[in-house]
Write a protein that holds these residues in place. Sequence first.
Motif, PDB file in Angstrom:
ATOM      1  N   THR A 124       0.834  -1.204   0.000  1.00  0.00           N
ATOM      2  CA  THR A 124       0.000   0.000   0.000  1.00  0.00           C
ATOM      3  C   THR A 124       0.866   1.251   0.000  1.00  0.00           C
ATOM      4  N   THR A 125       0.278   2.342  -0.478  1.00  0.00           N
ATOM      5  CA  THR A 125       1.000   3.618  -0.585  1.00  0.00           C
ATOM      6  C   THR A 125       0.134   4.749  -0.055  1.00  0.00           C
ATOM      7  N   THR A 126       0.752   5.634   0.710  1.00  0.00           N
ATOM      8  CA  THR A 126       0.115   6.874   1.144  1.00  0.00           C
ATOM      9  C   THR A 126       0.803   8.028   0.423  1.00  0.00           C
ATOM     10  N   PHE A 127       0.026   8.816  -0.316  1.00  0.00           N
ATOM     11  CA  PHE A 127       0.581   9.969  -1.021  1.00  0.00           C
ATOM     12  C   PHE A 127       0.415  11.214  -0.158  1.00  0.00           C
ATOM     13  N   ILE A 128       1.483  11.994  -0.069  1.00  0.00           N
ATOM     14  CA  ILE A 128       1.454  13.193   0.764  1.00  0.00           C
ATOM     15  C   ILE A 128       2.028  14.384   0.009  1.00  0.00           C
ATOM     16  N   GLY A 130       4.766  16.530  -0.103  1.00  0.00           N
ATOM     17  CA  GLY A 130       6.124  16.427   0.413  1.00  0.00           C
ATOM     18  C   GLY A 130       6.788  17.750   0.708  1.00  0.00           C
ATOM     19  N   THR A 131       6.129  18.860   0.385  1.00  0.00           N
ATOM     20  CA  THR A 131       6.725  20.159   0.699  1.00  0.00           C
ATOM     21  C   THR A 131       6.609  20.479   2.186  1.00  0.00           C
ATOM     22  N   VAL A 132       5.754  19.741   2.902  1.00  0.00           N
ATOM     23  CA  VAL A 132       5.544  19.945   4.343  1.00  0.00           C
ATOM     24  C   VAL A 132       6.131  18.750   5.077  1.00  0.00           C
ATOM     25  N   PHE A 133       7.186  18.969   5.850  1.00  0.00           N
ATOM     26  CA  PHE A 133       7.885  17.850   6.494  1.00  0.00           C
ATOM     27  C   PHE A 133       6.989  17.090   7.464  1.00  0.00           C
ATOM     28  N   ASP A 134       6.127  17.776   8.173  1.00  0.00           N
ATOM     29  CA  ASP A 134       5.260  17.118   9.156  1.00  0.00           C
ATOM     30  C   ASP A 134       4.407  16.028   8.529  1.00  0.00           C
ATOM     31  N   ASN A 135       4.130  16.135   7.239  1.00  0.00           N
ATOM     32  CA  ASN A 135       3.302  15.125   6.582  1.00  0.00           C
ATOM     33  C   ASN A 135       3.965  13.745   6.581  1.00  0.00           C
ATOM     34  N   PHE A 136       5.290  13.724   6.545  1.00  0.00           N
ATOM     35  CA  PHE A 136       5.995  12.443   6.601  1.00  0.00           C
ATOM     36  C   PHE A 136       5.818  11.805   7.980  1.00  0.00           C
ATOM     37  N   GLU A 137       5.935  12.607   9.019  1.00  0.00           N
ATOM     38  CA  GLU A 137       5.760  12.088  10.376  1.00  0.00           C
ATOM     39  C   GLU A 137       4.349  11.545  10.582  1.00  0.00           C
ATOM     40  N   LYS A 138       3.360  12.244  10.049  1.00  0.00           N
ATOM     41  CA  LYS A 138       1.971  11.828  10.214  1.00  0.00           C
ATOM     42  C   LYS A 138       1.650  10.555   9.435  1.00  0.00           C
ATOM     43  N   ALA A 139       2.351  10.325   8.323  1.00  0.00           N
ATOM     44  CA  ALA A 139       2.017   9.199   7.443  1.00  0.00           C
ATOM     45  C   ALA A 139       2.694   7.888   7.844  1.00  0.00           C
ATOM     46  N   VAL A 140       3.685   7.944   8.724  1.00  0.00           N
ATOM     47  CA  VAL A 140       4.428   6.735   9.092  1.00  0.00           C
ATOM     48  C   VAL A 140       3.540   5.731   9.813  1.00  0.00           C
ATOM     49  N   ARG A 145       7.970   0.802   5.009  1.00  0.00           N
ATOM     50  CA  ARG A 145       9.266   0.247   4.612  1.00  0.00           C
ATOM     51  C   ARG A 145      10.090   1.227   3.778  1.00  0.00           C
ATOM     52  N   LEU A 146       9.382   2.136   3.062  1.00  0.00           N
ATOM     53  CA  LEU A 146      10.084   2.986   2.112  1.00  0.00           C
ATOM     54  C   LEU A 146       9.441   4.362   2.035  1.00  0.00           C
ATOM     55  N   ILE A 147      10.280   5.399   1.916  1.00  0.00           N
ATOM     56  CA  ILE A 147       9.828   6.746   1.575  1.00  0.00           C
ATOM     57  C   ILE A 147      10.340   7.053   0.172  1.00  0.00           C
ATOM     58  N   TYR A 148       9.409   7.417  -0.707  1.00  0.00           N
ATOM     59  CA  TYR A 148       9.751   7.666  -2.106  1.00  0.00           C
ATOM     60  C   TYR A 148       9.580   9.149  -2.424  1.00  0.00           C
ATOM     61  N   LEU A 149      10.651   9.757  -2.929  1.00  0.00           N
ATOM     62  CA  LEU A 149      10.673  11.189  -3.228  1.00  0.00           C
ATOM     63  C   LEU A 149      10.855  11.427  -4.729  1.00  0.00           C
ATOM     64  N   GLU A 150      10.470  12.620  -5.155  1.00  0.00           N
ATOM     65  CA  GLU A 150      10.746  13.095  -6.512  1.00  0.00           C
ATOM     66  C   GLU A 150      10.933  14.600  -6.379  1.00  0.00           C
ATOM     67  N   SER A 151      12.190  15.032  -6.316  1.00  0.00           N
ATOM     68  CA  SER A 151      12.455  16.432  -5.966  1.00  0.00           C
ATOM     69  C   SER A 151      13.441  17.067  -6.939  1.00  0.00           C
ATOM     70  N   PRO A 152      12.952  18.045  -7.728  1.00  0.00           N
ATOM     71  CA  PRO A 152      11.541  18.384  -7.901  1.00  0.00           C
ATOM     72  C   PRO A 152      10.864  17.417  -8.861  1.00  0.00           C
ATOM     73  N   ASN A 153       9.503  17.462  -8.880  1.00  0.00           N
ATOM     74  CA  ASN A 153       8.830  16.672  -9.904  1.00  0.00           C
ATOM     75  C   ASN A 153       8.930  17.416 -11.239  1.00  0.00           C
ATOM     76  N   THR A 154       8.374  16.847 -12.273  1.00  0.00           N
ATOM     77  CA  THR A 154       8.672  17.373 -13.609  1.00  0.00           C
ATOM     78  C   THR A 154       7.491  18.045 -14.298  1.00  0.00           C
ATOM     79  N   PHE A 155       6.610  18.648 -13.511  1.00  0.00           N
ATOM     80  CA  PHE A 155       5.558  19.472 -14.123  1.00  0.00           C
ATOM     81  C   PHE A 155       5.273  20.706 -13.275  1.00  0.00           C
TER      82      PHE A 155
END
Length: 386
Positions: A124-128, A130-140, A145-155
């Motif tokens: 399963t995946t939770t999308f957040i 990612g510009t707000v760091f607190d969102n990572f803490e809330k989603a754990v 098992r994994l945090i996936y980033l795309e910085s920056p995204n391409t649009f």
Amino acid sequence: MELSFILNELGEDRENYFNAVSPPIIQSSNFTFKTVTQLRQAMADEFETNLYSRGQNPTLNILRKKLAALDGAGDALVFSSGIGAISVPLLSLLQVGDHVIAVKNPYSWTLKLFNEFLPKFGITTTFIDGTVFDNFEKAVKPETRLIYLESPNTFSYELQDIKKIAGFARARGIMTMIDNSYCSPLYQQPISMGIDLVAQSATKYIGGHSDVVAGVLTGSKELIRQIFDHEFMNLGPAISPHSAWLMLRGLRTLPLRLQRSFESTKIITQWLNSHEAIQQVIWPFDPAFKQSQLACEQMQGCGGLFSFTLKNTSFANIEAFCNHLQHILLAVSWGGHESLILPSIASIAEPEYKPGDERHQLIRMYVGLEDPQYLINDLQQALDKL
């Protein structure tokens, strides 16, 4: 290692191939051995041996050394596409019941991977945001098992605080992976900021000539070998020796091409910002970009990909503008010598278009190696026809 050494010398043992300046294309599917013992040893360790080109190949090995060094990584794997470099490691690292935290609005095929493919295996995946760091803490979750980033995204170019997130994940035993296609290894080095695995589409800046499709994964030698020994060899996503050679050719001019694109983009975005028909320009190094400070802190440059919106946001107006361009090509991808345009509406049917949705309004442009005034003239004549 110095950049010039990596691009022009690392891995190139010229005395082994007639002192040729350009490395050879070893276009061979398999390799011979003088004794059964040697063959047995090679079959037991394909990661370190040239046995069969589904695994390793001499031309590919030169490329691997360079790509790993550019990222400051222990090793690299090269895939037949960018999405291959993302999909295979995720299949290797994740198991039934695992949970992933991913930033929203990733590359479209990455989104399909998380939404449609991985759920088949109970992942399963939770999308957040990612510009707000607190969102990572809330989603754990306990099973994350994994945090996936795309910085920056391409649009729309949202960034994440890579170093902070990597530290947060490591403290909790969570692995991290990032798609670094936008910046390339020259303009952002996520491994030095604590990221475990870095994927990128080598079709873009590394290839650089719009004639090869490939992907790259870098990380520790242990992780790369784990992925190679199992999923990589089973799924068979290796590139051909000729494609590897094309990427070696592309690396020779990578710094020059990136710098040219970066400098031209500064000129073109400034011009667009001053144009009466343009609503906004979205580019990480634009002073008005909401995360420009973070961009300057963790990126050394920005390449030539940005987005903008028109003041007249009707579907017909956006489509007409793109159709009126004469020299900027209408196409997906980026990173080659040619400038490209791609509107969001290309993936939206007109009845589904929402004029108030900023993401629907976006027009993405890649600035290639043409003279910037040549591109400005094309943009101007297209705007004049609206």
